[in-house]
Write a protein that holds these residues in place. Structure first.
Motif, PDB file in Angstrom:
ATOM      1  N   LYS A  41      -1.972  -1.721   1.752  1.00  0.00           N
ATOM      2  CA  LYS A  41      -1.169  -0.781   2.303  1.00  0.00           C
ATOM      3  C   LYS A  41      -1.616  -0.104   3.938  1.00  0.00           C
ATOM      4  O   LYS A  41      -1.433   0.996   4.308  1.00  0.00           O
ATOM      5  CB  LYS A  41      -1.073   0.428   1.302  1.00  0.00           C
TER       6      LYS A  41
ATOM      7  N   GLU B 273      15.267   7.301   2.233  1.00  0.00           N
ATOM      8  CA  GLU B 273      14.795   6.078   1.325  1.00  0.00           C
ATOM      9  C   GLU B 273      15.588   4.784   1.752  1.00  0.00           C
ATOM     10  O   GLU B 273      16.738   4.944   1.967  1.00  0.00           O
ATOM     11  CB  GLU B 273      15.301   6.404  -0.165  1.00  0.00           C
TER      12      GLU B 273
ATOM     13  N   GLN C 233       8.633  10.842   4.164  1.00  0.00           N
ATOM     14  CA  GLN C 233       9.092  12.155   3.774  1.00  0.00           C
ATOM     15  C   GLN C 233       8.976  13.053   5.141  1.00  0.00           C
ATOM     16  O   GLN C 233       8.286  12.686   6.211  1.00  0.00           O
ATOM     17  CB  GLN C 233       8.000  12.729   2.931  1.00  0.00           C
TER      18      GLN C 233
ATOM     19  N   SER D  11       5.724   6.061   1.916  1.00  0.00           N
ATOM     20  CA  SER D  11       5.024   5.282   0.689  1.00  0.00           C
ATOM     21  C   SER D  11       6.293   4.388   0.304  1.00  0.00           C
ATOM     22  O   SER D  11       7.587   4.365   0.827  1.00  0.00           O
ATOM     23  CB  SER D  11       5.210   6.475  -0.545  1.00  0.00           C
TER      24      SER D  11
ATOM     25  N   ASP E 174       0.489   9.766   5.789  1.00  0.00           N
ATOM     26  CA  ASP E 174       0.808   9.607   3.992  1.00  0.00           C
ATOM     27  C   ASP E 174       2.367  10.037   3.956  1.00  0.00           C
ATOM     28  O   ASP E 174       2.806  10.396   2.742  1.00  0.00           O
ATOM     29  CB  ASP E 174      -0.193  10.891   3.221  1.00  0.00           C
ATOM     30  N   ARG E 175       2.937  10.316   4.887  1.00  0.00           N
ATOM     31  CA  ARG E 175       4.428  10.648   4.746  1.00  0.00           C
ATOM     32  C   ARG E 175       5.222   9.397   4.155  1.00  0.00           C
ATOM     33  O   ARG E 175       6.319   9.511   3.826  1.00  0.00           O
ATOM     34  CB  ARG E 175       5.113  11.292   6.067  1.00  0.00           C
TER      35      ARG E 175
ATOM     36  N   THR F 101      10.072   4.893   1.571  1.00  0.00           N
ATOM     37  CA  THR F 101      10.379   6.286   1.395  1.00  0.00           C
ATOM     38  C   THR F 101       9.364   6.908   2.471  1.00  0.00           C
ATOM     39  O   THR F 101       8.381   6.856   2.546  1.00  0.00           O
ATOM     40  CB  THR F 101      10.095   7.066   0.307  1.00  0.00           C
TER      41      THR F 101
ATOM     42  N   LEU G 226       0.640   1.266   6.547  1.00  0.00           N
ATOM     43  CA  LEU G 226       1.325   2.589   6.503  1.00  0.00           C
ATOM     44  C   LEU G 226       0.892   3.883   7.549  1.00  0.00           C
ATOM     45  O   LEU G 226      -0.444   3.884   7.432  1.00  0.00           O
ATOM     46  CB  LEU G 226       1.211   3.227   5.262  1.00  0.00           C
TER      47      LEU G 226
ATOM     48  N   GLU H 128       7.286   1.399  -3.019  1.00  0.00           N
ATOM     49  CA  GLU H 128       7.228   1.072  -4.307  1.00  0.00           C
ATOM     50  C   GLU H 128       8.324  -0.106  -4.785  1.00  0.00           C
ATOM     51  O   GLU H 128       9.023  -0.360  -4.075  1.00  0.00           O
ATOM     52  CB  GLU H 128       7.670   2.139  -5.513  1.00  0.00           C
TER      53      GLU H 128
END
Lengths: 113, 110
Positions: A57, A20, A80, A66, A63-64, A78, A60, A68
């Motif tokens: 978005k 993060e 992942q 994200s 999809d790993r 973040t 990016l 906010e």
């Protein structure tokens, strides 16, 4: 605060772990941006917030990734299941909503080993 | 969005020589901004150009916006070692997303 603040300044993580990254924009700036910069390369746009919403978005990479933003202020990016190709400097910037100058933080240097 | 191309990609100059970087877009730009990134640093705003044919000066730096608003240039007179870094032109989209050009990396040899 006086400027855009990012933390941590450096992060070394093992492949497959989640990370993060935090950005604290200049007070009063409604727009917030995340960019990625690989060594010796240009700035790759990741995501843009206007207030708490992210109208764009498109940058990016997968999809790993994200992000906010809460309370129209602090944002968290973040990643992942980090991969070695995620290693880069992640830069955050903020601005007023009128397209005038963007102010950048010092960046977070992420190294995935 | 359409990326803005910059030339040259790299430039090495002797201290005291002049330097110019060019920024070209295939579409008309509403405005153009210029940023400088020192080695190991983050981009810092230099200037914004809005009007067709606009010319602005900051000490040894001269910025120009083309008549058709599709190109821009940054000229540095008599470079100094403090000018070292990468210079980016930046266009803003309708949602004020900042799209960075490819950048020109300047090295100044003392």
């Amino acid at each position: 605060g006086a400027g855009v603040s990012q933390s941590p300044s450096n992060k070394v993580t093992e492949k497959g772990k989640d990370v993060e990254l935090r950005c604290d924009p200049i007070s009063g700036h409604t727009a917030l941006y995340w960019y990625r910069q690989s060594l010796g390369q240009g700035l790759e746009f990741l995501i843009y917030f206007q207030g708490n919403s992210a109208p764009d978005k498109s940058g990016l990479p997968s999809d790993r990734f994200s992000a906010e933003r809460t309370g129209g202020s602090v944002s968290t990016l973040t990643i992942q299941r980090t991969q070695q190709e995620d290693s880069a400097v992640y830069l955050c910037a903020s601005s007023f909503a009128d397209g005038t100058e963007a102010f950048f933080g010092q960046g977070t240097r992420l190294t995935v080993v | 969005g359409q990326q803005v191309m910059q030339i040259p990609q790299y430039q090495h100059v002797q201290e005291g020589e002049d330097f110019t970087t060019y920024c070209n877009s295939s579409t008309t730009l509403s405005n153009i901004q210029w940023y400088k990134q020192r080695p190991g640093g983050h981009p810092v705003f230099l200037i914004q150009l809005v009007k067709s044919g606009e010319v602005k000066k900051q000490k040894r730096l001269t910025f120009q916006f083309g008549e058709a608003k599709k190109n821009s240039s940054l000229h540095i007179t008599a470079t100094q070692t403090t000018d070292v870094g990468t210079y980016f032109c930046v266009r803003t989209s309708g949602t004020y997303k900042y799209i960075f050009g490819t950048g020109t990396r300047l090295k100044v040899l003392a």
